[in-house]
Design a protein around this motif. Structure first.
Motif, PDB file in Angstrom:
ATOM      1  N   GLU A 183      35.629  35.524  33.841  1.00 46.09           N
ATOM      2  CA  GLU A 183      35.930  36.558  32.853  1.00 46.09           C
ATOM      3  C   GLU A 183      34.797  37.582  32.791  1.00 46.09           C
ATOM      4  O   GLU A 183      35.037  38.789  32.692  1.00 46.09           O
ATOM      5  N   ASP A 184      33.537  37.095  32.842  1.00 49.83           N
ATOM      6  CA  ASP A 184      32.389  38.005  32.859  1.00 49.83           C
ATOM      7  C   ASP A 184      32.461  38.931  34.067  1.00 49.83           C
ATOM      8  O   ASP A 184      32.213  40.135  33.965  1.00 49.83           O
ATOM      9  N   LEU A 185      32.785  38.355  35.222  1.00 51.72           N
ATOM     10  CA  LEU A 185      32.862  39.145  36.452  1.00 51.72           C
ATOM     11  C   LEU A 185      33.958  40.194  36.351  1.00 51.72           C
ATOM     12  O   LEU A 185      33.757  41.353  36.721  1.00 51.72           O
ATOM     13  N   GLU A 186      35.102  39.805  35.818  1.00 54.18           N
ATOM     14  CA  GLU A 186      36.213  40.755  35.684  1.00 54.18           C
ATOM     15  C   GLU A 186      35.839  41.896  34.733  1.00 54.18           C
ATOM     16  O   GLU A 186      36.136  43.061  34.996  1.00 54.18           O
ATOM     17  N   ARG A 187      35.166  41.565  33.626  1.00 53.33           N
ATOM     18  CA  ARG A 187      34.720  42.616  32.691  1.00 53.33           C
ATOM     19  C   ARG A 187      33.726  43.555  33.362  1.00 53.33           C
ATOM     20  O   ARG A 187      33.755  44.762  33.142  1.00 53.33           O
ATOM     21  N   ALA A 188      32.834  43.000  34.184  1.00 53.60           N
ATOM     22  CA  ALA A 188      31.871  43.845  34.908  1.00 53.60           C
ATOM     23  C   ALA A 188      32.597  44.781  35.867  1.00 53.60           C
ATOM     24  O   ALA A 188      32.246  45.962  35.976  1.00 53.60           O
ATOM     25  N   ARG A 189      33.604  44.265  36.536  1.00 54.88           N
ATOM     26  CA  ARG A 189      34.370  45.108  37.475  1.00 54.88           C
ATOM     27  C   ARG A 189      35.109  46.210  36.738  1.00 54.88           C
ATOM     28  O   ARG A 189      35.159  47.355  37.213  1.00 54.88           O
ATOM     29  N   GLU A 190      35.652  45.895  35.572  1.00 58.69           N
ATOM     30  CA  GLU A 190      36.333  46.918  34.766  1.00 58.69           C
ATOM     31  C   GLU A 190      35.330  47.961  34.270  1.00 58.69           C
ATOM     32  O   GLU A 190      35.618  49.154  34.293  1.00 58.69           O
ATOM     33  N   ARG A 191      34.170  47.493  33.821  1.00 58.72           N
ATOM     34  CA  ARG A 191      33.133  48.424  33.357  1.00 58.72           C
ATOM     35  C   ARG A 191      32.692  49.360  34.491  1.00 58.72           C
ATOM     36  O   ARG A 191      32.468  50.546  34.266  1.00 58.72           O
ATOM     37  N   GLU A 192      32.586  48.818  35.684  1.00 61.75           N
ATOM     38  CA  GLU A 192      32.184  49.620  36.839  1.00 61.75           C
ATOM     39  C   GLU A 192      33.200  50.731  37.116  1.00 61.75           C
ATOM     40  O   GLU A 192      32.835  51.839  37.502  1.00 61.75           O
ATOM     41  N   LYS A 193      34.458  50.446  36.898  1.00 64.52           N
ATOM     42  CA  LYS A 193      35.513  51.438  37.151  1.00 64.52           C
ATOM     43  C   LYS A 193      35.515  52.557  36.121  1.00 64.52           C
ATOM     44  O   LYS A 193      35.953  53.664  36.423  1.00 64.52           O
ATOM     45  N   SER A 194      35.079  52.259  34.904  1.00 64.77           N
ATOM     46  CA  SER A 194      35.189  53.266  33.832  1.00 64.77           C
ATOM     47  C   SER A 194      34.060  54.275  33.857  1.00 64.77           C
ATOM     48  O   SER A 194      33.115  54.177  34.542  1.00 64.77           O
TER      49      SER A 194
END
Length: 194
Positions: A183-194
């Motif tokens: 979940e942490d990794l997925e949130r980091a990936r989403e943050r990177e996209k924004s």
């Protein structure tokens, strides 16, 4: 002029909460977590990664292994300190996808300004938690604490650094975010996209 410093990046953990995958090799954007941390360390005199050598890491990195392999963060610090020569050393987790050079420089500068009676400058995350693997340390007191601890294998990091005098540095840029779970990794990936 910035105080010369070395960096130790423990990168040989078991990543149990991620099912044992190679956590430093996971990506956020197109870049591995480890390479993102190494990119923040370009001002280091020596950067030591403690873990299995990888072809993707940046140039000028020195590699070593903790004893025993998988022996934990204190064993990794012990192995890394064998290659450190600067009076200041940063301990940086291999799973900080948003760590940047500005924060590394802030930690070194904070320790330098604090004077010799302070042993560490530790990044404090948005939740108010100290991040001992996002911190600058004076090398001599860190070595002394390691010697006093005895066998480093399996020891918790807080037992090593808990007795050092330190100052807390606010994480004003939210770079202390680490990736311990999927979940942490997925949130980091989403943050990177924004």
């Amino acid at each position: 002029m910035t105080t010369p410093y070395d960096v130790i990046v423990p990168a040989g953990g078991a990543a149990r909460r991620l099912g044992g995958v190679d956590k430093p090799g996971l990506t956020v954007g197109e870049t591995t977590l480890l390479d993102r941390v190494l990119a923040a360390c370009t001002g280091a005199r020596t950067t030591v990664v403690v873990g299995p050598a990888r072809p993707t890491a940046g140039p000028g990195v020195r590699w070593t292994r903790e004893q025993p392999p998988g022996g934990g963060p204190v064993a990794a610090v012990a192995a890394g300190l064998d290659l450190v020569t600067a009076d200041t050393v940063l301990l940086l987790a291999a799973d900080l996808p948003f760590l940047d050079r500005r924060t590394v420089d802030r930690l070194v500068a904070a320790l330098d300004r604090a004077g010799p009676h302070v042993d560490a400058a530790v990044l404090v995350d948005a939740g108010g938690r100290d991040q001992p693997l996002a911190a600058a340390y004076r090398t001599a007191p860190l070595r002394a604490a390691l010697t006093a601890l005895g066998d480093p294998a399996g020891q918790p990091l807080r037992r090593l650094v808990g007795g050092l005098s330190g100052l807390r540095v606010a994480d004003t840029d939210n770079v202390a975010y680490d990736c311990d779970t999927w979940e942490d990794l997925e949130r980091a990936r989403e943050r990177e996209k924004s």
